[in-house]
Design an enzyme around this catalytic site. Structure first.
Site, short mmCIF file in Angstrom:
data_model
loop_
_atom_site.label_atom_id
_atom_site.label_comp_id
_atom_site.label_asym_id
_atom_site.label_seq_id
_atom_site.Cartn_x
_atom_site.Cartn_y
_atom_site.Cartn_z
N SER A 49 0.86 -1.10 0.06
CA SER A 49 -0.03 0.00 -0.04
C SER A 49 0.99 1.15 -0.01
CB SER A 49 -0.87 -0.12 1.37
OG SER A 49 -0.02 0.21 2.52
N ASP A 84 -0.57 -1.94 -4.30
CA ASP A 84 -2.04 -2.04 -3.89
C ASP A 84 -2.78 -0.52 -3.82
OD1 ASP A 84 -4.27 -3.53 -3.01
OD2 ASP A 84 -3.58 -3.43 -0.74
N ASP A 105 -6.29 2.65 -8.28
CA ASP A 105 -7.78 2.59 -7.86
C ASP A 105 -8.17 4.10 -8.11
OD1 ASP A 105 -9.96 2.73 -6.18
OD2 ASP A 105 -8.72 2.44 -4.35
N GLU A 135 -9.84 -0.97 -10.49
CA GLU A 135 -11.23 -1.10 -9.44
C GLU A 135 -12.20 -0.47 -9.90
OE1 GLU A 135 -10.30 -0.92 -5.20
OE2 GLU A 135 -12.29 0.06 -4.87
N HIS A 177 -12.81 -4.29 3.36
CA HIS A 177 -11.25 -4.54 4.21
C HIS A 177 -11.40 -4.54 5.65
CE1 HIS A 177 -9.80 -2.34 0.44
NE2 HIS A 177 -9.08 -3.33 0.43
N GLY A 209 -10.27 -10.33 1.72
CA GLY A 209 -9.92 -11.45 1.89
C GLY A 209 -10.30 -11.97 3.43
N VAL A 230 -5.12 -10.42 1.04
CA VAL A 230 -5.25 -10.82 2.59
C VAL A 230 -4.25 -9.98 3.07
CG1 VAL A 230 -5.24 -12.52 4.43
CG2 VAL A 230 -5.88 -13.34 1.99
N ASN A 231 -4.80 -9.05 4.02
CA ASN A 231 -3.88 -8.54 4.87
C ASN A 231 -4.23 -8.37 6.40
OD1 ASN A 231 -1.59 -6.40 5.72
ND2 ASN A 231 -3.52 -4.72 5.75
N THR A 232 -5.37 -8.10 6.81
CA THR A 232 -5.75 -8.10 7.99
C THR A 232 -5.39 -9.32 9.09
OG1 THR A 232 -7.32 -6.38 7.65
CG2 THR A 232 -7.67 -7.44 9.88
P1 13P Z 1 -7.97 -7.50 4.32
O1 13P Z 1 -7.09 -6.54 5.24
O2 13P Z 1 -9.42 -7.44 4.82
O3 13P Z 1 -7.42 -8.84 4.40
O4 13P Z 1 -7.97 -6.95 2.87
C1 13P Z 1 -6.75 -6.86 2.26
C2 13P Z 1 -6.78 -6.13 0.86
O5 13P Z 1 -7.71 -6.04 0.24
C3 13P Z 1 -5.85 -5.23 0.51
O6 13P Z 1 -6.12 -4.74 -0.67
#
Ligand code: 13P
Length: 287
Positions: A49, A84, A105, A135, A177, A209, A230-232
């Site tokens: 990001s 991202d 984006d 997007e 997210h 995700g 997937v990040n969180t």
């Molecule tokens: P999450 O943090 O919900 O997994 O989403 C990650 C994401 O979509 C990054 O672009």
């Protein structure tokens, strides 16, 4: 091996699996994801990001670190280094820094402006061999301080943006997210089916995700999703493992924690989480 994401996602879409995009924040995160991809013989996308890029001293530093690490760890699986949720200026910074893929984006611009800027960035990216994601329909939740409401994309707008030549498309289908609220309505498969029909063979991207039930993930893949971000979930696993380690008070011994030892449990937790996702997405042994 650093490559554009175009081919790996076209293969994923055809083979009905998805490649994971895992966001990186520092050296440990990057190393954990690269090693797991190699161990799983899976293609992978490293997402950066703009906020994480700033934290890591800019996109030039990120690209230099990822390239050097990819080589020194002997990574042979395909790895895409991807911006991202890029802004217009952010895209150019990453192109210049040597990223292999970008996301523009433009979902917050009026559609005409989104089209004009996306067209320009498609031409520049393709001339240099990079892949590009766009997007349509904002993804809800918070990403680097920007809060979206989680709209569902208009399939006609998706077709319009797809026709500009983007390599993969993130369409909002009620995904957000971060953590999903208790009363979340779930993914809109009706929207996904309509978008999939409208864009033909174009690989689709599922953002947010974290926390989507496994059966919904599998259904989304069956309807054209070939990249899942997937990040969180990685952050939560890292946090949990680090907290346990600190609370156990193991390494204090009067001189504080050894940073390498302190970060080791979180590093292992990210590896385990990435492996779990690669298995769920079906990308293991698809390198
Ligand atoms: P999450 O943090 O919900 O997994 O989403 C990650 C994401 O979509 C990054 O672009």
């Amino acid at each position: 091996m650093l490559v554009s994401a175009k081919e790996m996602l076209a293969k994923a879409r055809e083979g009905k699996y998805a490649v994971g995009q895992f966001n990186i924040n520092n050296l440990e995160w990057t190393k954990a994801i690269l090693l797991t991809a190699q161990e799983c013989n899976s293609p992978v996308i490293l997402g950066v990001s703009e906020g994480a890029g700033k934290y890591m001293c800019g996109m030039e530093t990120v690209a230099a670190m990822v390239k050097a690490m990819d080589e020194s760890l002997g990574i042979t699986v395909p790895v895409a280094l991807h911006l991202d949720h890029g802004s217009y200026d952010g895209c150019y910074k990453c192109i210049k820094a040597g990223f292999t893929s970008i996301m523009f984006d433009g979902s917050h611009f009026p559609i005409e402006e989104n089209v004009a800027k996306t067209t320009e960035l498609v031409n520049v990216s393709h001339a240099l061999g990079l892949s590009i994601e766009a997007e349509v329909g904002s993804i809800g939740g918070e990403e680097d301080g920007v809060v979206g409401a989680g709209e569902c994309a208009d399939p006609n707008e998706c077709k319009m943006i797809a026709d500009l030549g983007v390599d993969f498309l993130a369409a909002g289908i009620g995904n957000i997210h971060g953590k999903y609220p208790e009363n979340w309505a779930g993914l809109s498969f009706e929207t996904l089916e309509a978008v999939n029909k409208a864009v033909g063979e174009l690989p689709l991207v599922l953002h947010g995700g974290t926390g989507i039930p496994d059966d919904m993930i599998k259904k989304a893949i069956s309807l054209g999703v070939a990249k899942i971000n997937v990040n969180t979930e990685c952050q939560l696993s890292f946090q949990e493992a680090t907290r346990e380690y600190i609370e156990a008070g193991k390494d204090l011994q009067g001189k504080g924690f050894d940073p390498r030892k302190l970060l080791a449990p979180g590093f292992e937790a990210i590896k385990a989480k990435v492996k779990e996702k690669m298995e769920l997405f079906g990308s293991v042994n698809k390198a």
